[in-house]
Design an enzyme around this catalytic site. Structure first.
Site, mmCIF file in Angstrom:
data_model
loop_
_atom_site.group_PDB
_atom_site.id
_atom_site.type_symbol
_atom_site.label_atom_id
_atom_site.label_comp_id
_atom_site.label_asym_id
_atom_site.label_seq_id
_atom_site.Cartn_x
_atom_site.Cartn_y
_atom_site.Cartn_z
ATOM 1 N N HIS A 1 47.191 4.006 79.145
ATOM 2 C CA HIS A 1 46.115 4.833 78.618
ATOM 3 C C HIS A 1 46.577 5.806 77.532
ATOM 4 O O HIS A 1 45.775 6.254 76.713
ATOM 5 C CB HIS A 1 45.480 5.608 79.779
ATOM 6 C CG HIS A 1 44.250 6.376 79.413
ATOM 7 N ND1 HIS A 1 43.129 5.783 78.890
ATOM 8 C CD2 HIS A 1 43.974 7.717 79.483
ATOM 9 C CE1 HIS A 1 42.198 6.707 78.666
ATOM 10 N NE2 HIS A 1 42.694 7.887 79.018
ATOM 11 N N ASP B 1 45.815 -0.294 80.306
ATOM 12 C CA ASP B 1 45.084 0.945 80.580
ATOM 13 C C ASP B 1 44.354 0.841 81.916
ATOM 14 O O ASP B 1 43.402 0.064 82.060
ATOM 15 C CB ASP B 1 44.082 1.204 79.452
ATOM 16 C CG ASP B 1 43.480 2.597 79.491
ATOM 17 O OD1 ASP B 1 43.519 3.231 80.551
ATOM 18 O OD2 ASP B 1 42.979 3.027 78.434
ATOM 19 N N SER C 1 40.291 8.848 74.817
ATOM 20 C CA SER C 1 39.759 8.891 76.185
ATOM 21 C C SER C 1 38.353 9.513 76.188
ATOM 22 O O SER C 1 37.450 8.987 75.553
ATOM 23 C CB SER C 1 40.734 9.641 77.090
ATOM 24 O OG SER C 1 40.393 9.502 78.445
#
Length: 423
Positions: free
Chosen positions: A364, A334, A288
């Site tokens: 995600h 995601d 991320s």
């Protein structure tokens, strides 16, 4: 007269026989092109260390404007070195040494000069080692050191780049741990980042370092699954906790750089378990915002030779200038950092890098500990870093050959695959 003709004929035949039976001189191979390279500094992002070994005389490495400076190439295996060619830009070294090393820390000088005039220099040398560096001690101009090309010629001695690591197989790469026994070490005083736990091979030898960076609100737990898996295949892995849980991607890139710096320093310092364990080559992976940080580190710090951003997030990132090998691992569902929004545009813009893009089922969190298919993710990451940080081509078929096809063509496992094969 007859006697003279007979003598001349005899000499001619002897010379012919000598010529026919003499072994031809062995041709030296170009060993340095495309190999991992590090430097003491770079002037800016457009003059990275990698430009000195890319085979392109229109690109160059340049350092900051100070002495001393160095450029080091990891040949991937012990080699006999017979010649070095330096193609200087206007900013050259007046005094420099060419040095070799087996471990990247202890150096032997095989050429030295204090009267260089720059230009194109061909140096006949006699040495051996896995690592070779140019060590500049006095600049020839007010600027830094700048090389169009640093070319090393010689012959390999057969030491495999993954010395002590057996040939990989699908079964061994998909196992939880690789062939090497590992241990952990807690960094006592993290500098520039929040916390660090290092997982390293206990076997003798020196290895590339890899920094793991978590995502937003993340901790070391995010990528804890990956540290022992990588380390047991021959890497020294520092799993990082951030300064704050809400650091942005650029901050995480700076923390990756700081963690890499401290990891290398621990490898150079006596009295700790990592002493002598680092060979000077670095890579990074992150999730991320940590994935966005990996991209920032690849863009800004030439010591990082490969990166694996997973579900990467960076809303303002421009990474078209990244030239290092990059593996994007994204998640099909995601909603936070879908590949189409971030990773795919970055992949497309990076025209000078070797690239791999794999999208897998999941949201995600798919690259995090406890989520996704870790057997496959681990196999791909170990293979990618082994190829690009250790120049170990035994791992290439799992990314770019018949051994990858079972994964690539399985739509329940991979929903999108792009690459720049053959590598």
């Amino acid at each position: 007269m007859t006697a003279l003709i007979a003598l001349a004929t005899t000499i001619g035949l002897a010379l012919t026989l000598l010529t026919a039976t003499a072994a031809p001189a062995a041709a030296a191979d170009l060993l340095s092109q495309g190999k991992p390279v590090t430097s003491s500094s770079t002037e800016n992002t457009s003059t990275p260390a990698s430009a000195a070994v890319d085979g392109n005389t229109g690109t160059r490495w340049s350092s900051t404007f100070s002495d001393p400076q160095w450029l080091t190439v990891d040949l991937g295996a012990t080699a006999t070195i017979s010649q070095v060619v330096l193609r200087w830009e206007a900013a050259y070294a007046r005094s420099f040494r060419i040095q070799t090393s087996d471990n990247g820390t202890s150096w032997t000088t095989i050429h030295s000069t204090t009267t260089s005039t720059g230009g194109a220099q061909t140096l006949d040398v006699n040495g051996s080692g896995r690592y070779i560096r140019l060590y500049g001690t006095q600049r020839g101009t007010a600027y830094g050191y700048s090389l169009w090309e640093f070319q090393v010629y010689g012959s390999g001695e057969g030491t495999p780049p993954g010395s002590g690591i057996p040939d990989p197989t699908t079964v061994s790469l998909e196992a939880t741990n690789g062939p090497l026994t590992t241990a952990t070490y807690t960094v006592p005083s993290p500098s520039g980042y929040g916390s660090g736990t290092v997982t390293y091979p206990t076997a003798s030898g020196s290895y590339p370092g890899i920094v793991l960076m978590p995502g937003y609100q993340g901790t070391q737990q995010n990528l804890q699954w990956l540290a022992p898996r990588l380390a047991s295949w021959g890497f020294v892995v520092i799993n990082v906790g951030t300064n704050t849980l809400t650091d942005d991607p650029e901050s995480r890139g700076r923390q990756i750089t700081a963690a890499g710096t401290q990891l290398l320093a621990l490898g150079d310092a006596p009295g700790n378990p990592l002493s002598g364990k680092l060979n000077g080559t670095l890579g990074a992976t992150g999730h991320s915002m940590g994935g966005g940080g990996v991209m920032a580190a690849l863009r800004d710090d030439s010591r990082f030779r490969a990166g694996v951003p997973t579900a990467p997030y960076h809303p303002n990132g421009n990474f078209s200038g990244v030239t290092e090998p990059t593996f994007f691992l994204t998640c099909q569902s995601d909603a936070v950092a879908h590949g189409d929004r971030y990773a795919v545009p970055w992949y497309t813009s990076m025209s000078q890098a070797e690239k791999l893009y794999i999208e897998v089922p999941g949201d995600h969190l798919c690259p995090m500990t406890g989520y996704g298919n870790k057997a496959k993710q681990g196999k791909w990451m170990v293979s990618f870093f082994s190829l690009w940080l250790r120049a170990d081509t035994r791992f290439s078929p799992f990314l770019c050959g018949p051994a990858r096809d079972a994964d690539k063509n399985d739509t329940s496992l991979v929903t999108r695959w792009m690459d720049t094969c053959q590598f």
